[in-house]
Design an enzyme around this catalytic site. Structure first.
Site, PDB file in Angstrom:
ATOM      1  N   HIS A 109       0.822  -1.221   0.000  1.00 24.18           N
ATOM      2  CA  HIS A 109       0.000   0.000   0.000  1.00 24.18           C
ATOM      3  C   HIS A 109       0.852   1.265   0.000  1.00 24.18           C
ATOM      4  O   HIS A 109       0.351   2.348  -0.300  1.00 24.18           O
ATOM      5  CB  HIS A 109      -0.931   0.002   1.220  1.00 24.18           C
ATOM      6  CG  HIS A 109      -2.020  -1.007   1.095  1.00 24.18           C
ATOM      7  ND1 HIS A 109      -3.290  -0.681   0.696  1.00 24.18           N
ATOM      8  CD2 HIS A 109      -2.022  -2.364   1.268  1.00 24.18           C
ATOM      9  CE1 HIS A 109      -4.031  -1.783   0.649  1.00 24.18           C
ATOM     10  NE2 HIS A 109      -3.280  -2.814   0.992  1.00 24.18           N
ATOM     11  N   ASP A 143       3.528   9.446  -0.492  1.00 27.37           N
ATOM     12  CA  ASP A 143       2.333   8.681  -0.130  1.00 27.37           C
ATOM     13  C   ASP A 143       2.098   7.595  -1.166  1.00 27.37           C
ATOM     14  O   ASP A 143       2.266   7.847  -2.367  1.00 27.37           O
ATOM     15  CB  ASP A 143       1.110   9.622  -0.106  1.00 27.37           C
ATOM     16  CG  ASP A 143       0.140   9.302   1.015  1.00 27.37           C
ATOM     17  OD1 ASP A 143       0.021   8.119   1.369  1.00 27.37           O
ATOM     18  OD2 ASP A 143      -0.492  10.244   1.529  1.00 27.37           O
TER      19      ASP A 143
HETATM   20  C1  GDG Z   1      -2.144   3.845   3.549  1.00 27.43           C
HETATM   21  C2  GDG Z   1      -1.067   4.495   2.651  1.00 27.43           C
HETATM   22  C3  GDG Z   1      -2.702   4.441   0.750  1.00 27.43           C
HETATM   23  C4  GDG Z   1      -8.405  10.121   8.123  1.00 27.43           C
HETATM   24  N1  GDG Z   1      -8.723  10.792   9.248  1.00 27.43           N
HETATM   25  C5  GDG Z   1      -9.924  10.336   9.614  1.00 27.43           C
HETATM   26  C6  GDG Z   1     -10.334   9.363   8.701  1.00 27.43           C
HETATM   27  N2  GDG Z   1      -9.379   9.254   7.790  1.00 27.43           N
HETATM   28  C7  GDG Z   1      -9.477   8.354   6.631  1.00 27.43           C
HETATM   29  C8  GDG Z   1      -9.514   9.097   5.320  1.00 27.43           C
HETATM   30  C9  GDG Z   1      -9.027   8.016   4.362  1.00 27.43           C
HETATM   31  C10 GDG Z   1      -8.055   7.224   5.240  1.00 27.43           C
HETATM   32  O1  GDG Z   1      -8.346   7.537   6.593  1.00 27.43           O
HETATM   33  C11 GDG Z   1      -6.611   7.623   4.987  1.00 27.43           C
HETATM   34  O2  GDG Z   1      -6.184   6.997   3.813  1.00 27.43           O
HETATM   35  P1  GDG Z   1      -4.904   7.497   3.011  1.00 27.43           P
HETATM   36  O3  GDG Z   1      -4.840   6.742   1.744  1.00 27.43           O
HETATM   37  O4  GDG Z   1      -5.030   8.973   2.798  1.00 27.43           O
HETATM   38  O5  GDG Z   1      -3.636   7.271   3.950  1.00 27.43           O
HETATM   39  P2  GDG Z   1      -3.037   6.122   4.946  1.00 27.43           P
HETATM   40  O6  GDG Z   1      -3.865   5.975   6.169  1.00 27.43           O
HETATM   41  O7  GDG Z   1      -1.627   6.545   5.202  1.00 27.43           O
HETATM   42  O8  GDG Z   1      -3.092   4.756   4.118  1.00 27.43           O
HETATM   43  C12 GDG Z   1      -1.736   5.321   1.550  1.00 27.43           C
HETATM   44  C13 GDG Z   1      -3.640   3.689   1.669  1.00 27.43           C
HETATM   45  O9  GDG Z   1      -2.921   2.972   2.684  1.00 27.43           O
HETATM   46  C14 GDG Z   1      -4.513   2.702   0.910  1.00 27.43           C
HETATM   47  O10 GDG Z   1      -3.756   1.850   0.109  1.00 27.43           O
HETATM   48  O11 GDG Z   1      -3.458   5.274  -0.094  1.00 27.43           O
HETATM   49  O12 GDG Z   1      -0.748   5.856   0.692  1.00 27.43           O
HETATM   50  O13 GDG Z   1      -0.197   5.325   3.429  1.00 27.43           O
HETATM   51  O14 GDG Z   1     -10.064   7.157   4.003  1.00 27.43           O
HETATM   52  O15 GDG Z   1     -10.823   9.562   5.076  1.00 27.43           O
HETATM   53  N3  GDG Z   1     -11.509   8.710   8.762  1.00 27.43           N
HETATM   54  C15 GDG Z   1     -12.321   9.022   9.797  1.00 27.43           C
HETATM   55  N4  GDG Z   1     -11.973   9.951  10.752  1.00 27.43           N
HETATM   56  C16 GDG Z   1     -10.797  10.628  10.693  1.00 27.43           C
HETATM   57  O16 GDG Z   1     -10.522  11.478  11.561  1.00 27.43           O
HETATM   58  N5  GDG Z   1     -13.511   8.414   9.880  1.00 27.43           N
END
Ligand code: GDG
Length: 460
Positions: free
Chosen positions: A156, A364
């Site tokens: 990921h 990322d």
């Molecule tokens: C890893 C990789 C890759 C965030 N704050 C809250 C919340 N979130 C949710 C967002 C989004 C998710 O968390 C974050 O996803 P990301 O993709 O931006 O980042 P990572 O957590 O680092 O994920 C990344 C991912 O895996 C998938 O393959 O894209 O590069 O690092 O959905 O909305 N959700 C809630 N409250 C929050 O305060 N409910």
């Protein structure tokens, strides 16, 4: 009937669905979570020793199997090697990378423990799908136990070039362990190319032009299957969220001002200090926008026990105080900074009303926030996405205002550009982005990966 058996660091608790923590991988994998599927992972609980008898929950025909981690294993495997060594290094941050042999031994032991539990759950024709950097050696452990099933792995997060990966003493061992898989999936072509460069430089193996690697007679296919979101569902959620009380409260508090939003885990890869610096630069350089824009940053606490995360939190507290101290007015606070987890519906509603989505990670794998922000906009009056060129999402979402997050002046300029963008340009950019987010969904990700892992198999 062959089943899919998933191994990931965390296993969702089906009884906790809908809580703020829900989401992430469970949402992305929804389409493969059909009856019969098995999902094994860490329960999130710590015990005296790592358990090898999983706690099983059956829900909607899916078997969730969770094991507790022993305290010492949690420190070595999770805090130590996974999040102290692999996470920073694969995000190209060698300065934040630590290594110690004991942690790596713990990492291998925990991967072995997961493999043992998984092997006991496995039928001969099942497919195994392993997720992410915490589980790099699980496939090799399964093979060492004589498991012949097809095994796929998806990373990921980004992959590093050879000169960076070499910093990790067991780098070669990790690469060879990954080649126990039949399929390895990456978020972008760049990540796959870096992996193949490492295979070439460190194992001396020449991959074929279509990315197939052979080690000791076993071949591994490398593929690019970018992860996505359920865009339609998220759009609907945003539409519903607009009617919620908390969304209305937010709207009233803006008093007609534009909103800019950032939503991230509180993680140093997300570039929050530089983002705050860019916002400060924006307020200094473009005084005409002062009092007309509020920036809301939601930073969900993460990995609190890792030292660098505590330092980051202190730094952001300090910067928030400095910005608000310098620019606040009696009735306007430029930066609203929340270090807690907010419900998914509330986030969808906030995205919807935000004129700008500011997504500026230093590095990322993909960044799903960028896709969620696009999906939550109204097509007739959409907001503008400002996106780091170092997010995997930037490979496809080229109609965003793509910025270098290290260049705070450029980010400040992009905020100005977003606020002054002509309506037709704003609508055209969003239409192009929305089409891509709607095409590269979570379901498409699952279908694409499964087409490599289980070619020709029915029901995946
Ligand atoms: C890893 C990789 C890759 C965030 N704050 C809250 C919340 N979130 C949710 C967002 C989004 C998710 O968390 C974050 O996803 P990301 O993709 O931006 O980042 P990572 O957590 O680092 O994920 C990344 C991912 O895996 C998938 O393959 O894209 O590069 O690092 O959905 O909305 N959700 C809630 N409250 C929050 O305060 N409910």
């Amino acid at each position: 009937m062959p089943r899919l058996v998933i191994l990931a660091n965390r296993v969702p608790n089906p009884n906790e669905r809908g809580t703020p923590r829900a989401g992430g991988l469970a949402v992305a994998l929804e389409d493969v979570l059909t009856p019969g599927t098995v999902w094994l992972g860490w329960s999130g609980e710590r015990a005296e020793a790592t358990s090898t008898t999983p706690k099983i929950i059956e829900h909607a025909g899916i078997t969730y199997a969770a094991i507790d981690l022993g305290e010492a294993d949690y420190r070595a495997f999770y805090l130590g090697f996974s999040n102290g060594s692999l996470w920073p290094l694969l995000h190209l941050m060698p300065g934040l990378t630590t290594y110690n042999r004991g942690d790596y031994a713990g990492y291998r032991a925990v991967n072995r423990a997961f493999a043992e539990v998984l092997a006991a759950l496995l039928a001969p024709d099942d497919f195994v799908w392993i997720h992410d950097y915490q589980m790099l050696t699980a496939a090799a452990e399964l093979r060492a136990m004589g498991i012949q099933n097809r095994i796929g792995f998806f990373l990921h997060i980004p992959f590093a070039p050879p000169e960076i990966l070499k910093i990790l003493p067991p780098a070669k061992e990790l690469l060879a362990a990954l080649l126990a898989c039949d399929v390895i999936g990456f978020q972008t072509e760049t990540d796959r190319a870096e992996f193949l460069a490492c295979i070439r430089a460190m194992l001396g193996i020449a991959p074929t032009t279509d990315g197939i690697v052979t080690l000791d007679g076993h071949t591994t296919q490398t593929v690019v299957t970018p992860i996505g979101i359920d865009a339609e569902n998220f759009s609907r959620l945003a539409g519903r969220a607009v009617r919620r009380a908390e969304t209305k409260r937010m709207m009233e508090s803006l008093a007609g001002r534009a909103l800019m939003i950032g939503v991230d885990r509180l993680d140093y890869t997300k570039g929050l200090p530089a983002r705050f610096e860019a916002f400060s630069r924006f307020l200094a350089t473009y005084p005409q926008h002062r009092r007309k824009l509020s920036f809301l940053q939601i930073a969900a606490p993460s990995r609190n026990e890792v030292g660098h995360y505590q330092d980051l939190r202190n730094e952001l507290d300090h910067r928030t105080g400095a910005i608000n101290g310098a620019y606040s007015d009696f009735d306007w606070t430029p930066l609203r900074y929340m270090t807690r987890t907010v419900s998914r519906t509330a986030i969808a509603g906030l995205y919807h009303m935000a004129r700008i989505g500011l997504v500026t990670p230093l590095r990322d794998g993909m960044n799903l926030v960028a896709k969620e922000y696009v999906a939550a906009q109204s097509a007739a009056d959409p907001g503008v996405l400002i996106l780091s060129s170092f997010a995997g999402a930037a490979h496809a979402l080229t109609e965003a205002l793509v910025v270098n997050p290290f260049d705070v002046d450029a980010v400040a300029e992009a905020i100005h550009q977003a606020l002054t963008m002509p309506d037709d340009e704003r609508i055209a950019r969003h239409a192009a982005l929305a089409a891509k987010v709607q095409a590269s969904t979570a379901a498409a990700y699952c279908t694409s990966f499964m087409s490599f892992l289980a070619p020709g198999a029915e029901g995946f």
